[in-house]
Design a protein around this motif. Sequence first.
Motif, PDB file in Angstrom:
ATOM      1  N   VAL A 190     -15.363   9.755  21.005  1.00 23.63           N
ATOM      2  CA  VAL A 190     -16.068  10.846  20.332  1.00 23.63           C
ATOM      3  C   VAL A 190     -15.162  11.496  19.293  1.00 23.63           C
ATOM      4  N   GLY A 191     -13.896  11.701  19.636  1.00 22.43           N
ATOM      5  CA  GLY A 191     -12.970  12.350  18.712  1.00 22.43           C
ATOM      6  C   GLY A 191     -12.749  11.572  17.430  1.00 22.43           C
ATOM      7  N   PHE A 192     -12.550  10.263  17.524  1.00 21.01           N
ATOM      8  CA  PHE A 192     -12.344   9.449  16.319  1.00 21.01           C
ATOM      9  C   PHE A 192     -13.619   9.331  15.497  1.00 21.01           C
ATOM     10  N   ASN A 193     -14.759   9.149  16.161  1.00 25.92           N
ATOM     11  CA  ASN A 193     -16.016   8.995  15.425  1.00 25.92           C
ATOM     12  C   ASN A 193     -16.468  10.289  14.763  1.00 25.92           C
ATOM     13  N   ALA A 194     -16.133  11.412  15.340  1.00 20.05           N
ATOM     14  CA  ALA A 194     -16.515  12.696  14.754  1.00 20.05           C
ATOM     15  C   ALA A 194     -15.528  13.157  13.685  1.00 20.05           C
ATOM     16  N   GLY A 195     -14.401  12.471  13.563  1.00 22.71           N
ATOM     17  CA  GLY A 195     -13.414  12.838  12.553  1.00 22.71           C
ATOM     18  C   GLY A 195     -12.483  13.940  12.997  1.00 22.71           C
ATOM     19  N   TRP A 196     -12.456  14.254  14.286  1.00 20.54           N
ATOM     20  CA  TRP A 196     -11.575  15.290  14.791  1.00 20.54           C
ATOM     21  C   TRP A 196     -10.145  14.799  14.909  1.00 20.54           C
ATOM     22  N   ILE A 197      -9.965  13.503  15.049  1.00 20.84           N
ATOM     23  CA  ILE A 197      -8.648  12.904  15.208  1.00 20.84           C
ATOM     24  C   ILE A 197      -8.445  11.930  14.057  1.00 20.84           C
ATOM     25  N   THR A 198      -7.315  12.017  13.397  1.00 22.92           N
ATOM     26  CA  THR A 198      -7.020  11.068  12.328  1.00 22.92           C
ATOM     27  C   THR A 198      -5.717  10.355  12.641  1.00 22.92           C
ATOM     28  N   THR A 199      -5.594   9.187  12.085  1.00 24.42           N
ATOM     29  CA  THR A 199      -4.369   8.421  12.276  1.00 24.42           C
ATOM     30  C   THR A 199      -3.407   8.738  11.134  1.00 24.42           C
ATOM     31  N   THR A 200      -2.184   8.374  11.307  1.00 27.14           N
ATOM     32  CA  THR A 200      -1.173   8.604  10.278  1.00 27.14           C
ATOM     33  C   THR A 200      -1.506   7.815   9.015  1.00 27.14           C
ATOM     34  N   THR A 201      -2.013   6.603   9.192  1.00 24.37           N
ATOM     35  CA  THR A 201      -2.371   5.776   8.046  1.00 24.37           C
ATOM     36  C   THR A 201      -3.504   6.405   7.244  1.00 24.37           C
ATOM     37  N   ALA A 202      -4.502   6.924   7.938  1.00 21.82           N
ATOM     38  CA  ALA A 202      -5.622   7.560   7.244  1.00 21.82           C
ATOM     39  C   ALA A 202      -5.166   8.804   6.494  1.00 21.82           C
ATOM     40  N   SER A 203      -4.273   9.574   7.075  1.00 17.70           N
ATOM     41  CA  SER A 203      -3.754  10.770   6.410  1.00 17.70           C
ATOM     42  C   SER A 203      -2.940  10.401   5.176  1.00 17.70           C
ATOM     43  N   ALA A 204      -2.128   9.378   5.289  1.00 19.20           N
ATOM     44  CA  ALA A 204      -1.317   8.941   4.148  1.00 19.20           C
ATOM     45  C   ALA A 204      -2.199   8.410   3.024  1.00 19.20           C
ATOM     46  N   GLN A 205      -3.236   7.665   3.389  1.00 18.59           N
ATOM     47  CA  GLN A 205      -4.144   7.129   2.379  1.00 18.59           C
ATOM     48  C   GLN A 205      -4.931   8.252   1.709  1.00 18.59           C
ATOM     49  N   ALA A 206      -5.325   9.254   2.468  1.00 14.96           N
ATOM     50  CA  ALA A 206      -6.063  10.379   1.894  1.00 14.96           C
ATOM     51  C   ALA A 206      -5.188  11.172   0.923  1.00 14.96           C
ATOM     52  N   ALA A 207      -3.901  11.208   1.165  1.00 15.68           N
ATOM     53  CA  ALA A 207      -2.992  11.903   0.252  1.00 15.68           C
ATOM     54  C   ALA A 207      -2.643  11.050  -0.960  1.00 15.68           C
ATOM     55  N   GLU A 208      -2.665   9.738  -0.798  1.00 16.96           N
ATOM     56  CA  GLU A 208      -2.269   8.831  -1.874  1.00 16.96           C
ATOM     57  C   GLU A 208      -3.394   8.607  -2.885  1.00 16.96           C
ATOM     58  N   THR A 209      -4.615   8.583  -2.439  1.00 18.79           N
ATOM     59  CA  THR A 209      -5.757   8.271  -3.309  1.00 18.79           C
ATOM     60  C   THR A 209      -5.866   9.204  -4.516  1.00 18.79           C
ATOM     61  N   PRO A 210      -5.751  10.527  -4.365  1.00 14.89           N
ATOM     62  CA  PRO A 210      -5.832  11.382  -5.558  1.00 14.89           C
ATOM     63  C   PRO A 210      -4.693  11.142  -6.546  1.00 14.89           C
ATOM     64  N   ARG A 211      -3.503  10.821  -6.034  1.00 16.50           N
ATOM     65  CA  ARG A 211      -2.384  10.522  -6.923  1.00 16.50           C
ATOM     66  C   ARG A 211      -2.668   9.280  -7.750  1.00 16.50           C
ATOM     67  N   VAL A 212      -3.178   8.250  -7.103  1.00 18.80           N
ATOM     68  CA  VAL A 212      -3.489   7.002  -7.801  1.00 18.80           C
ATOM     69  C   VAL A 212      -4.591   7.245  -8.829  1.00 18.80           C
ATOM     70  N   ASP A 213      -5.622   7.986  -8.446  1.00 18.75           N
ATOM     71  CA  ASP A 213      -6.725   8.255  -9.375  1.00 18.75           C
ATOM     72  C   ASP A 213      -6.266   9.046 -10.594  1.00 18.75           C
ATOM     73  N   ALA A 214      -5.425  10.035 -10.373  1.00 18.97           N
ATOM     74  CA  ALA A 214      -4.949  10.851 -11.490  1.00 18.97           C
ATOM     75  C   ALA A 214      -4.093  10.029 -12.455  1.00 18.97           C
ATOM     76  N   LEU A 215      -3.182   9.247 -11.906  1.00 19.38           N
ATOM     77  CA  LEU A 215      -2.316   8.445 -12.771  1.00 19.38           C
ATOM     78  C   LEU A 215      -3.074   7.294 -13.432  1.00 19.38           C
ATOM     79  N   THR A 216      -4.134   6.807 -12.791  1.00 21.78           N
ATOM     80  CA  THR A 216      -4.972   5.795 -13.422  1.00 21.78           C
ATOM     81  C   THR A 216      -5.685   6.377 -14.634  1.00 21.78           C
ATOM     82  N   GLY A 217      -6.142   7.619 -14.516  1.00 21.48           N
ATOM     83  CA  GLY A 217      -6.771   8.286 -15.660  1.00 21.48           C
ATOM     84  C   GLY A 217      -5.813   8.453 -16.816  1.00 21.48           C
ATOM     85  N   ILE A 218      -4.564   8.784 -16.508  1.00 19.10           N
ATOM     86  CA  ILE A 218      -3.554   8.918 -17.559  1.00 19.10           C
ATOM     87  C   ILE A 218      -3.309   7.573 -18.233  1.00 19.10           C
TER      88      ILE A 218
END
Length: 113
Positions: free
Chosen positions: A27-55
């Motif tokens: 229930v915790g993983f499916n509801a999004g209450w628990i995240t993994t380290t990989t998911a957190s790192a990817q969520a932080a990396e995606t905006p950086r990649v998108d911003a620099l891709t725009g540049i």
Amino acid sequence: MTFEQCLERTKPYTIGLVVGGFAAPIVGFNAGWITTTTASAQAAETPRVDALTGICSSAAGRMATARSTDLATLKGYDNRAKRDERVAVIMTDIQVPADILDKISTSCSRSLS
């Protein structure tokens, strides 16, 4: 109180503990209450990649305007090498962390195609 009576009284608690221990992570993983380290790192990396891709994409547009070329000439699979060369030239001017350089180059090349 006999041993059997103790077992009979603790039976609902034991069942609840086993079912809860099994169901809580699901229930915790499916509801999004628990995240993994990989998911957190990817969520932080995606905006950086998108911003620099725009540049990178805007720099490619400025480069094409300065050279009086059309970005449409870079479209299509046949012009992939030209796009990659142009992106490589642009990426030398942009200060990008080494850990996301490949992702930005790939994303920029895709945005030009």
